[in-house]
Design a protein around this motif. Structure first.
Motif, mmCIF file in Angstrom:
data_model
loop_
_atom_site.group_PDB
_atom_site.id
_atom_site.type_symbol
_atom_site.label_atom_id
_atom_site.label_comp_id
_atom_site.label_asym_id
_atom_site.label_seq_id
_atom_site.Cartn_x
_atom_site.Cartn_y
_atom_site.Cartn_z
ATOM 1 N N THR A 47 35.453 59.564 132.972
ATOM 2 C CA THR A 47 36.170 58.322 132.703
ATOM 3 C C THR A 47 36.796 58.327 131.311
ATOM 4 O O THR A 47 36.299 58.965 130.391
ATOM 5 N N VAL A 48 37.896 57.640 131.182
ATOM 6 C CA VAL A 48 38.477 57.439 129.866
ATOM 7 C C VAL A 48 38.560 55.948 129.579
ATOM 8 O O VAL A 48 39.223 55.526 128.651
ATOM 9 N N ASP A 49 37.880 55.174 130.406
ATOM 10 C CA ASP A 49 37.928 53.727 130.245
ATOM 11 C C ASP A 49 36.988 53.301 129.120
ATOM 12 O O ASP A 49 35.795 53.575 129.164
ATOM 13 N N HIS A 50 37.517 52.635 128.128
ATOM 14 C CA HIS A 50 36.698 52.289 126.969
ATOM 15 C C HIS A 50 35.501 51.439 127.349
ATOM 16 O O HIS A 50 34.473 51.477 126.685
ATOM 17 N N PRO A 132 42.420 57.610 124.616
ATOM 18 C CA PRO A 132 41.279 57.476 125.529
ATOM 19 C C PRO A 132 40.513 58.773 125.732
ATOM 20 O O PRO A 132 39.291 58.755 125.837
ATOM 21 N N ARG A 133 41.218 59.901 125.751
ATOM 22 C CA ARG A 133 40.466 61.127 126.007
ATOM 23 C C ARG A 133 39.639 61.530 124.792
ATOM 24 O O ARG A 133 38.540 62.068 124.928
ATOM 25 N N ILE A 134 40.168 61.295 123.596
ATOM 26 C CA ILE A 134 39.350 61.569 122.411
ATOM 27 C C ILE A 134 38.106 60.692 122.435
ATOM 28 O O ILE A 134 37.008 61.109 122.047
ATOM 29 N N MET A 597 48.284 53.187 133.038
ATOM 30 C CA MET A 597 46.882 53.556 132.946
ATOM 31 C C MET A 597 46.764 55.041 132.672
ATOM 32 O O MET A 597 47.497 55.840 133.242
ATOM 33 N N PRO A 598 45.827 55.438 131.800
ATOM 34 C CA PRO A 598 45.628 56.872 131.576
ATOM 35 C C PRO A 598 44.840 57.491 132.722
ATOM 36 O O PRO A 598 44.026 56.821 133.361
ATOM 37 N N SER A 599 45.080 58.771 132.964
ATOM 38 C CA SER A 599 44.330 59.454 134.018
ATOM 39 C C SER A 599 42.963 59.868 133.502
ATOM 40 O O SER A 599 42.772 60.080 132.314
ATOM 41 N N GLN A 600 42.055 60.017 134.434
ATOM 42 C CA GLN A 600 40.741 60.540 134.060
ATOM 43 C C GLN A 600 40.878 62.020 133.720
ATOM 44 O O GLN A 600 41.870 62.647 134.091
#
Ligand code: HEA
Ligand code: HEA
Ligand code: CUA
Ligand code: CU
Lengths: 663, 424, 118, 203
Positions: A47-50, A132-134, A597-600
């Motif tokens: 997940t990249v969801d905060h 988000p990925r960081i 939305m960012p991808s996972q």
């Protein structure tokens, strides 16, 4: 860079699309990205969801709080009676080292990170953090560091069972879990005094440092860049402000310890002389470098707690925070003064008169901005309508207990008086008051306040009152007598003590208190579980709160806000609810763009996973396990590969079109 | 709460910082109490306001009050409180600075110069105008105390004169330790690669004592006053003090205690002579004769003490690490100096005690037990310590000529203990 | 790989071309200055001047180089203030810490005797 | 790296590119990294001036040569960024190759220097001078190496046809920031570690 985007048009209902109905997107590598998956584990790992990341931080940190607390209970049990021999000296030393390290780096810091992650984007009306990925990388790097540090225990257990013995550079050393105190003063950390435990500690902290640094930079960028329109700096919630200050503190304080740990590692592995006295190294340099980091670190721990309190008090007094701008400003002043006082941990090292005097005065100066915060909190209560809901009870406890801890800090800051207090139980009392009485109570307040937002369920019953009673009573019974223990001459970090020094009663009382406190925390855990299992739906705004996170659903949808809000004022939601017409929250028109939305992604996880072989490999190499050098190199390759693929796969992303703001 | 505790508890304990015996600790304690009173005052004021606000403004059932005013603060109040805080901090800061200066440099006190009170044999000319110097050296996990001006060394129990400034130099052999004698002075660290210094003084000097007595004029001088002062030193200061290493230094950090015996000038001079001469042989022979007999016909040396000494010098290898003054061949420096170890109140760096607290004499039985225990199982008494494990186990074991393990027997340990007891 | 050498990539409407050309000259001039300064520094250390003078001149020159690169090559003067703040804070804290450490760990901290004694 | 996954330009009231801000923060942090390393070196130098004479191994011609090369690489880098902003791929490639080349020469000089010093008997464990010197310049060298690698990646990326003046210009600019920082660190090291050792009579 081109982006791979899948357009998904949600049906025009109030219901947002369920994320797991979305199809995975292809990445620039040609692979499919992990989907929003039916498999829960895969979903959470990638997940990249905060919000999910925040919840994971929180859960892991609570686990480590229990572990650290469990270690503390063993410590306290050992000390209950003079000349007790429940555990050996070495085991005791490992326990307090790991207790301190665990509590600070694996419990409180990630607990704070949990709140940063969950709340900051919501509070500033953003879709997510800037990178988000960081963010996901930071989380998993933190987990890797935690594993590396704690691996020493596994090895130690193997040794006790006779299955492992250190050879190689640390042959003959029996401490395989760290045993040199949480500030690891040189030269005790040298290879001729401590074994592989120290290596686990070095590598683990190094990894945790990377995790903290990357997370902190991410948050600064997020707060500076990602604010919703109208969310001016001086309209940001105080918690967000404190996150900004703390992140900056991390950015500027962690390098000092990273370098110091690097030098120490070189001393241990490659024969350098940074802290080796025979080679001209000066152990005092370690102390300076450590505390240049270490003192800002304690404010890194406490400022988020102050932010939490500054959010809760206004809500439950139905008043805005008294002196908002001064509270914010004093937070920043505390942070930056924090860089100028490190030597107050070194008053007894013979710094010389002038240096001692300077650091003494600078340390006292910190009482002023801290006091300002306390005064403003009282100002907030003053004339308000004070409701004693669970978050409020803990917050009030915080103000009281933190103040007491702060006062013993002031007693320390008078250098000659500190000569009698340093490295005695008085210090232990001081920082446990600010740690448990301060940070811990604030964090519990935060949990009671925001958990309904996080999981969408409301607390049941009033177990919280009992949690408050047991933990407050427990912490005072545990730590108040420690002031006296210290002043009666009991040094800290002693695995046992002789009868006849007048310490017996106090120690016994402390131990009893620790169990009361533990019971309180156990109740907290029970209460959280109860909330998860049979809490009623919380609704968007169960507390009649003031800030933006309460304007969206509980729990918030993946995209946070269906339409980006436009913020007309500080305390946005409150003004929206009760303010004049021109202060209502409006929404941006996205012209049918939808929400990006960012991808996972697997890559941050994989890259962070590489840290485990690096850390364990380096440490086990020191313990004489064969081929571990290769394992470390393998880890580096995994790390590098992860980052490379991460760069190549491209950010990706897709659009969602929820029609109506769920709020 | 504080009052409750103060009332209910005995604060005059062995390592207390409340009941001080000397100007350094006293300065530190006064400063501490100042911070206590100032913060207590603030606590009452701020805590009071806080409690008042909570109670006064609490929400009552069917509260009729209108919505609180949504005011945002009041700069005047803020500035006032900031000013007040700064003022209160100045109250602490000024004495703090004075305290730092006072406790830092060894004062020039003519009464404390060696020439003024030391009644032993002649001192070197240049030492007469110096205070007594003690070099403290920290080892994992014991202390060496050197008296460079007097050419003596002792371990774990230092002896200092009452009412005199003593200059202390602190060094460490291995890792960082910290010298803490709470009733006399706060701690200063022993850091390898550096020499730290501090000064201590057990009891006030004449001048300070007079001031406290309210006797007029610093010049005031009379035999009666002097006698009163001597009585003060004798009754209040002359004592046995407990200290401990305060910086974590490895496995047995908890068991790195030390002691300070504060004596009067006469006793101090006697003690120095005692330390200088050290010990003779058990049966009154000269050491040369004894060693001759030991080489030619060891069996001619009989009796428990001779047996013990033979072990000490020979099979048990004690002399390779320990000095016993007098004995020309006991010169090892890896362990504590054992001169007069039989008259010390404790061994193993203060961990094993045999002092009878009531009258300050030695409990001989306990002393024997302690020696016995220490030799037999050093590793149990003090995990990880650096002494030869003569009783088996640990880092080194006794091996005979054939490479066989040859531990000390119970009887041998018994004789060694008796011999050590005789070193007084 | 496609060679795109001669097909300029699309540029945003508000082209930076003019400013960039101006900057080009600044950069080259600055480069010359930097090279010259390095030359001066090199000669300076061999000059028979008072060491303190040489030392402070060196300090000033390298500081100038530092600031010049940061300001022009790294565009800091063209860019948002907040970037200067981010970097400047780090610089200030690092320098302050360095200076303080320099005072704290002066020569008389060490006791060579204490090191060699054992 | 390329992680502006989603940048809500126009929302924040201060519009700075995310990556650029991140890089500046990192550089601020890196100031502390190098500050600590250089402090350690200078402090040990000050504590034990007599323990080692670096002039035994230093070679000022070589070092100033490599310093000069690094400086020049900085100019080229600035030009490369400029070119990217103008969308001139060709000149971007040319200058970038130049930077890479300079970087490699610098690294080669450093490798030579280390080998030379080691031959002369100065190793990591010789004394504190060796420890601090190698760790500091080594860390700098690693920074250079990472920079070279990064630029090589950008260079090849320019052939994929995926560069666009908006995003890629920022990517190049960020890499440029990093490169310039590595350069200014060397400016400090050159003066503080090498040159001052030559001042007659300072020690
Ligand atoms: C968790 C966070 C935290 C916080 C917030 C603080 C806050 C403070 N600390 Fe503490 N400290 C620690 C954590 C913390 N500390 C830890 C972990 C250690 C030990 C590390 C170790 O050795 O293992 C330590 C050790 C420590 C020492 C070293 C002790 C020693 O080893 O000898 C000192 C010395 O000066 C000190 C001072 C202070 C001061 C002055 C404050 C101030 O910030 C407090 C300010 C607050 C107030 C004063 C109360 C409210 C103010 C008012 C109501 C206004 C009016 C008041 C006045 C005018 C006085 N601390
Ligand atoms: C924020 C940090 C933090 C927190 C929250 C705590 C929490 C506690 N600490 Fe900690 N402590 C430190 C930071 C912290 N400590 C540090 C930095 C040191 C110095 C280390 C060093 O010297 O190097 C230290 C040292 C320290 C000492 C001194 C050791 C020594 O010097 O010899 C003691 C002694 O009493 C102590 C006690 C406690 C207790 C009783 C708690 C309690 O509050 C804990 C309460 C929590 C629980 C009891 C958890 C609940 C547990 C259960 C319900 C049991 C079930 C759990 C499992 C089966 C896993 N701590
Ligand atoms: Cu020596 Cu603790
Ligand atoms: Cu501190």
């Amino acid at each position: 860079m081109s982006q791979t985007e899948t357009e998904i048009h949600a049906p025009s209902t109030t219901q947002a699309p369920k994320t797991h109905e979305l199809k995975p997107e292809p990445s620039q590598l040609g692979f499919m990205r992990p989907d929003h998956s039916k498999s829960v584990i895969m979903d959470w790992l990638t997940t990249v969801d905060h919000k999910k990341i925040g919840i994971m931080y929180g859960a892991i940190a609570l686990f480590f709080l229990l572990v650290g607390g469990f270690e503390a209970l063993i410590i306290r049990t050992q000390l209950a009676f003079p000349e007790n021999d429940l555990i050996s000296a070495q085991r005791y030393n490992q326990l307090f080292t790991m207790h301190g390290t665990t509590m600070i780096f694996l419990a409180i810091m990630p607990l704070n990170a949990a709140f940063f992650n969950f709340l900051v984007p919501l509070q500033i009306g953003a879709r997510d953090v800037a990178f988000p990925r960081i963010n996901s990388f930071s989380l998993w790097a933190f987990v890797a560091g935690a594993i590396v540090i704690n691996f020493g225990w596994v090895l130690q257990a193997l040794q006790v069972m006779g299955l492992f013995e250190a050879s190689g550079p640390t042959a003959g050393m029996t401490d395989l879990a760290p045993a040199m105190g949480w500030f690891g003063y040189a030269p005790l950390t040298g290879t001729n005094f401590t074994g592989a435990g120290t290596d686990f500690w070095i590598m683990g902290l190094q990894i945790l440092g990377i995790a903290s640094l990357s997370a902190a930079m991410n948050f600064v960028v997020t707060i500076v860049n990602m604010r919703a329109p109208g969310m001016k700096m001086m309209r940001m919630p105080v918690f967000t402000w404190m996150t900004l200050v703390v992140s900056l503190l991390i950015v500027f304080a962690f390098p000092a310890i990273t370098i110091a740990l690097g030098q120490l590692m070189f001393d241990r592995c490659f024969g350098t002389n940074f802290f080796v006295v025979a080679g001209g190294g000066q152990p005092i340099l370690w102390q300076h470098l450590f505390w240049i980091f270490g003192h800002p670190e304690v404010y890194i721990l406490v400022l988020p707690a102050m932010g939490i309190i500054s959010e809760i008090l206004p809500v439950f007094s139905k008043k805005p925070l008294f002196g908002y701008s001064i509270v914010v400003f004093s937070g920043a002043v505390i942070g930056f003064l924090g860089f100028a006082v490190w030597s107050h941990h070194m008053f007894t090292t013979g710094l010389g008169k002038v240096a001692t005097a300077a650091f003494s005065l600078l340390t006292m100066a910190i009482a002023v901005p801290t006091g300002v915060k306390i005064f403003n909190w009282i100002g907030t209560l003053w004339g308000g309508r004070v409701r004693f809901s669970a978050p409020m009870i803990f917050s009030l406890g915080f103000v009281w207990m933190f103040m007491m801890g702060g006062f013993s800090g002031i007693m320390h800051s008078s250098a000659p008086a500190d000569a009698q207090q340093q490295d005695s139980y008085f210090v232990i009392a001081h920082f446990h008051y600010v740690a448990i009485g301060g940070i811990f109570l604030a964090v519990v307040a935060g949990i009671y306040f925001w958990l309904p937002k996080m999981i969408g369920k409301m607390w049941k019953g009033n177990l919280s009152t009992w949690v408050a009673i047991f933990s407050t009573v427990g912490l005072n019974v545990t730590f108040f007598p420690m002031h006296f223990l210290g002043l009666l001459g009991m040094p800290r970090r002693t695995h046992t003590y002789l009868e006849g020094f007048g310490w017996e009663t106090y120690n016994l009382v402390c131990t009893i208190g620790a169990y009361i406190l533990a019971f309180g925390i156990l109740l907290l855990v029970v209460d959280i579980i109860r909330c998860f299992r049979n809490g009623e739906p919380a609704g968007n705004d169960p507390w009649d709160a003031r800030t933006l996170e309460w304007a969206t659903t509980s729990p918030p949808q993946v995209y946070n806000f269906a339409k980006t809000p436009i913020i007309p004022a500080r305390d946005a939601l409150w003004e929206d609810k009760y303010g004049p017409e021109n202060r209502k929250i409006t929404h941006e028109d996205d012209h049918g763009h939808g929400i990006h939305m960012p991808s996972q992604s697997w890559m941050p996880f994989i890259a962070a996973l590489g840290f485990i072989p690096v850390g364990l490999g380096m440490s086990l190499m020191q313990a004489g396990v064969p081929y571990m050098g290769y394992v470390a190199i393998f880890g580096l390759l995994v790390l590098g590969l992860g980052i490379a693929l991460w760069a190549i796969e491209g950010p990706g992303g897709y659009h969602m079109h929820p029609e109506v703001d769920a709020a | 709460m504080t009052v409750l505790f103060l009332g209910g508890c005995n604060l005059d304990t062995r390592m207390t910082t409340f009941v001080t015996k000397g100007p350094v600790a006293e300065t530190q304690y006064d400063l501490f109490m100042l911070t206590v009173w100032v913060t207590l005052g603030i606590f009452i004021a701020v805590g009071g306001a806080f409690a008042f606000a909570i109670i006064k403004f609490r929400e009552r059932p069917d509260d009729e009050r209108p919505m609180p005013s949504q005011g945002h603060g009041n700069p005047l109040v803020e500035i006032g409180l900031i000013g007040a805080s700064i003022l209160l901090l100045v109250i602490i800061a000024v004495p703090t600075l004075q305290g730092i200066w006072y406790t830092h440099d060894t004062p020039e006190d003519p009464e404390s110069f060696m020439g003024a009170w030391y009644s032993g044999e002649e001192l070197a000319e240049e030492e007469a105008d110096n205070p007594l110097i003690v070099k403290v050296i920290g080892y994992q996990w014991w202390w060496a105390f050197e008296y460079p001006q007097l050419g003596i060394t002792t371990a774990n129990e230092m002896v200092i004169p009452a009412g005199k400034v003593v200059h202390i130099e602190l060094r460490s052999f291995d890792v960082i330790h910290s010298f803490w004698l709470p009733r006399i002075a706060g701690k200063v660290d022993l850091i390898p690669g550096r020499t730290n210094s501090m000064w201590i003084q057990a009891g006030d000097n004449f001048l300070r004592w007079k001031e406290k007595q309210g006797v007029a004029g610093p010049e005031e001088e009379s035999p009666a006053l002097r006698a009163d002062y001597a009585a003060y030193l004798e009754e209040e200061i002359h004592n046995y003090y407990y200290g401990q290493c305060a910086e974590y230094c490895g496995d047995s950090h908890a068991r790195m205690h030390f002691r300070a015996t504060v004596v009067d000038n006469k006793e101090f001079a006697e003690w120095v002579i005692d330390e200088r001469t050290g010990h003779g042989t058990p049966d009154g022979k000269t050491w040369d004769d004894w060693y001759a007999a030991y080489a030619d016909n060891p069996d001619s040396l009989t009796g428990d003490l001779n047996e013990g000494l033979k072990l000490f010098m020979g099979r048990a290898k004690c002399a390779t690490c320990h000095v016993v003054k007098g004995n020309p061949r006991a010169l090892g420096v890896a362990g504590p100096n054992l001169t007069n170890v039989g008259s010390r109140m404790s061994i193993a760096a203060g961990w094993l005690n045999h002092r009878i607290e009531e009258d300050g004499s030695i409990d001989l039985e306990k002393q024997y037990d302690n020696f016995y225990k220490w030799i037999k199982e050093t590793d149990v008494v003090k995990p990880g310590n650096r002494m030869w494990k003569a009783g088996g186990g640990g880092i080194g074991e006794l091996i005979d000529e054939n490479g066989e393990l040859a531990l000390l027997t119970e009887d041998e340990i018994h004789k060694l203990s008796l011999y050590l007891q005789s070193l007084k | 790989m496609t060679d795109t050498d001669y097909t300029p990539i699309p540029v945003a409407q508000d082209s930076h071309k003019d400013t960039e050309t101006k900057r080009y000259h600044t950069f080259v001039n600055l480069a010359l200055a930097l090279a010259a300064i390095t030359g001066i520094e090199l000669v300076l250390v061999y000059m028979p001047f008072h060491p303190i003078f040489i030392f402070s001149t060196l300090l000033a020159l390298s500081l100038f180089k530092f600031v010049a690169v940061v300001a022009w090559f790294m565009h800091l003067i063209y860019d948002k203030l907040i970037l200067t703040l981010a970097f400047g804070t780090g610089m200030v804290i690092a320098t302050g810490t360095f200076v303080a450490l320099g005072f704290l760990l002066s020569r008389n901290w060490v006791d060579v005797d204490a090191i060699t004694q054992f | 790296m390329s992680d502006t996954e989603h940048q809500e330009d126009g929302h924040g009231s201060l519009v700075i590119n995310n990556k650029k801000l991140l890089m500046w923060l990192f550089l601020g942090s890196d100031c502390m990294f190098f500050g600590t390393l250089i402090s350690t070196h200078l402090i040990y130098r000050k504590l034990y001036p007599e323990s080692y004479d670096p002039l035994l191994v230093f070679d000022l011609e070589l070092t100033s040569g490599s310093t000069f090369i690094l400086l020049m690489s900085s100019v080229l880098m600035a030009l490369a960024v400029s070119a990217m902003h103008k969308g001139e791929l060709k000149s971007f490639r040319l200058t970038t190759i130049g930077v890479i080349f300079c970087g490699l020469i610098f690294l080669a000089c450093q490798v030579y220097e280390f080998a030379h010093f080691t031959n002369e008997g100065l190793t990591l464990s010789t004394n504190t001078f060796g420890s601090t010197f190698y760790m500091m310049t080594g860390t700098h060298g690693v920074h250079v190496a990472i920079g070279v690698f990064w630029l090589i990646c950008l260079y090849f990326y320019s052939y994929t046809g995926k560069m666009d003046a908006h995003e890629s210009a920022v990517d190049v600019e960020v890499a440029g920031l990093y490169w310039h920082f590595v350069d200014i660190v060397w400016i400090i090291i050159f003066t503080a570690v090498y040159l001052i050792e030559y001042i007659p009579g300072l020690r």
